[in-house]
Design a protein around this motif. Sequence first.
Motif, PDB file in Angstrom:
ATOM      1  N   GLY A 274      73.678   6.942 116.716  1.00  0.00           N
ATOM      2  CA  GLY A 274      73.086   8.235 116.425  1.00  0.00           C
ATOM      3  C   GLY A 274      71.751   8.428 117.119  1.00  0.00           C
ATOM      4  O   GLY A 274      71.276   7.552 117.865  1.00  0.00           O
ATOM      5  N   PRO A 275      71.109   9.564 116.887  1.00  0.00           N
ATOM      6  CA  PRO A 275      69.852   9.891 117.589  1.00  0.00           C
ATOM      7  C   PRO A 275      68.701   8.951 117.268  1.00  0.00           C
ATOM      8  O   PRO A 275      67.752   8.856 118.046  1.00  0.00           O
ATOM      9  CB  PRO A 275      69.548  11.321 117.117  1.00  0.00           C
ATOM     10  CG  PRO A 275      70.268  11.464 115.810  1.00  0.00           C
ATOM     11  CD  PRO A 275      71.514  10.645 115.965  1.00  0.00           C
ATOM     12  N   LEU A 276      68.770   8.246 116.136  1.00  0.00           N
ATOM     13  CA  LEU A 276      67.693   7.330 115.761  1.00  0.00           C
ATOM     14  C   LEU A 276      68.091   5.866 115.980  1.00  0.00           C
ATOM     15  O   LEU A 276      67.522   4.958 115.364  1.00  0.00           O
ATOM     16  CB  LEU A 276      67.290   7.552 114.297  1.00  0.00           C
ATOM     17  CG  LEU A 276      66.825   8.957 113.941  1.00  0.00           C
ATOM     18  CD1 LEU A 276      66.355   9.013 112.490  1.00  0.00           C
ATOM     19  CD2 LEU A 276      65.725   9.435 114.873  1.00  0.00           C
ATOM     20  N   LYS A 277      69.042   5.643 116.864  1.00  0.00           N
ATOM     21  CA  LYS A 277      69.513   4.284 117.143  1.00  0.00           C
ATOM     22  C   LYS A 277      68.345   3.365 117.476  1.00  0.00           C
ATOM     23  O   LYS A 277      67.467   3.704 118.275  1.00  0.00           O
ATOM     24  CB  LYS A 277      70.496   4.313 118.313  1.00  0.00           C
ATOM     25  CG  LYS A 277      71.061   2.944 118.685  1.00  0.00           C
ATOM     26  CD  LYS A 277      72.052   3.052 119.828  1.00  0.00           C
ATOM     27  CE  LYS A 277      72.578   1.679 120.223  1.00  0.00           C
ATOM     28  NZ  LYS A 277      73.561   1.777 121.348  1.00  0.00           N
ATOM     29  N   GLY A 278      68.327   2.201 116.820  1.00  0.00           N
ATOM     30  CA  GLY A 278      67.302   1.201 117.074  1.00  0.00           C
ATOM     31  C   GLY A 278      66.111   1.272 116.149  1.00  0.00           C
ATOM     32  O   GLY A 278      65.318   0.322 116.085  1.00  0.00           O
TER      33      GLY A 278
END
Length: 551
Positions: A274-278
């Motif tokens: 998703g957009p907040l990966k990591g």
Amino acid sequence: MSMEKSSVAGADPQPVAKEQTADASRGTQPNEKKLTKFYIGSIDQGTTSTRFIIFDGTGQPVAQHQIEFSQKYPQSGWHEHDPKEIMVSVEQCIEKATQTFIDQGNNIADIKAVGITNQRETTVVWDTKTGEPLHNAIAWPDTRTKGLVRELKGKDGSDELQDICGLPLSTYPSSVKLVWLLKHVDVVRKAYDDGRLSFGTVDSWLLYNLNGGKENDVHVTDATNASRTMFMNLHTVQYDDLLLDFFDVDRTKINLPKIVSSSSPDAFGSLTYGPLKGIRIAGCLGDQSAALVGQQGFSPGSAKNTYGTGCFLLYNVGEKPVISQHGLLATIAYDFGGKRRPVYALEGSIAVAGSGVKFLMNNMGFITHSHKISDLAATVEDNGGCVFVTAFSGLFAPYWIDDAKGTIFGITQHTERGHIARATLEATCFQTKAILDAMERDSGHKLAELAVDGGMSNSNLCMQTQANIIGIPVDRPAMRETTSLGAAIAAGFAVDIWKEFDELKDINQKDRMIFEPNISKEESAKMFKKWGRAVEMCRGWLDTDEANGDF
């Protein structure tokens, strides 16, 4: 006599602004400028909806998205959720809120961590090998286990459980939901017998999936959620063999989530897609604990009441648990780890609050939107003699009456929809009064004021009613997303945005409003006495077969 003279015929009670205590001489302004450059995401997975809110370091929301999801009622008293639908709602909320955040010109790299807060007790089971859920989640208000609870109360050792785990035997905790699944759902039992059954509350399910599911197999829970299962020793903050044995749960056959502190830089892993990966997941709190943290309830003697689907009052009792003698629960308030000791709370749980408003809207057609309840209630001067015991799931604290059913007393030809609307709001307020009385008896201290939040707290009429019934001021923040804020605070502590509770004293303190009682103590006592009579009359609606769960 009218309950609130200022609330009649459409009038809206006007609370007074709380005097601001911030002192500019402390030099907090430069720090505030710095904190606006840091952001924390908060996943708030509730009973009826999921939201994702991005807060700045001062505790102000800058972007958010909310999605309602399906409520499943297969039989009377049963309440389920689709675990996969819950995950989809979380993913969509993160995606939409993050896009709003980017559209505002912000940078994802400035989001330092994500916290999670969740509906508690709701029970999820999945296959350890495949990662697939084996049944719908059994939601916390579900009462299918009432027959099982009766059996367990007759079992040797049942009277010792509350001293160990802080919870009384009822349909509420996760333990009885798991036992029911093992007894009645073949695929769950087989997975257990094969040693491939994973159990968890909603936080564990979210963390497992956000970390990549079976590939990484992150299976953890925080102390606040674990304290709602009846499997955790409240004193050691670890699973207890005596408790597991009582429920015939063999820990060698089931994958229980590891219990960790509520604030940790590494225990909860990170988002793997998703957009907040990591980005790290650094905080996790059960929703009511998160609301206490969001209300700055860090001192023993502080309390908050959250008016959501249900209503939950937490009272900070400090670093030693207080086992209630008056029908309340003992629970972990929060555990921020490090050198800090866990902090405990007394809790009073009310099954029906906002869900009573939704009942009037969805089942009875009284209103078209939940927020219209105050307008309807304000069309009349008082409840017209109506008392509504909203025991849709029995009555929780401090009564614990499993065989109660929702009952309206005092209906006459004079009764209008407004009277029933007002009685619905009052039901939550009366139960809050009963809980506060029990807390005073358990703690030996009377609360000076009550901090409030949650959807129903938006109603001035409801909050004025609450102040009148409990006889002390009600303190409402301007920003009512305190549950989400609490999860963000836990995550922020883990990544050193804040290091001491004292740094949080100005968060969400601006523009708070105070509702002062405006009726006499005698009138309040008279109303509460009538409520108590109604509670006694709503007992025993189930016959023997129904009480034993034989439908």
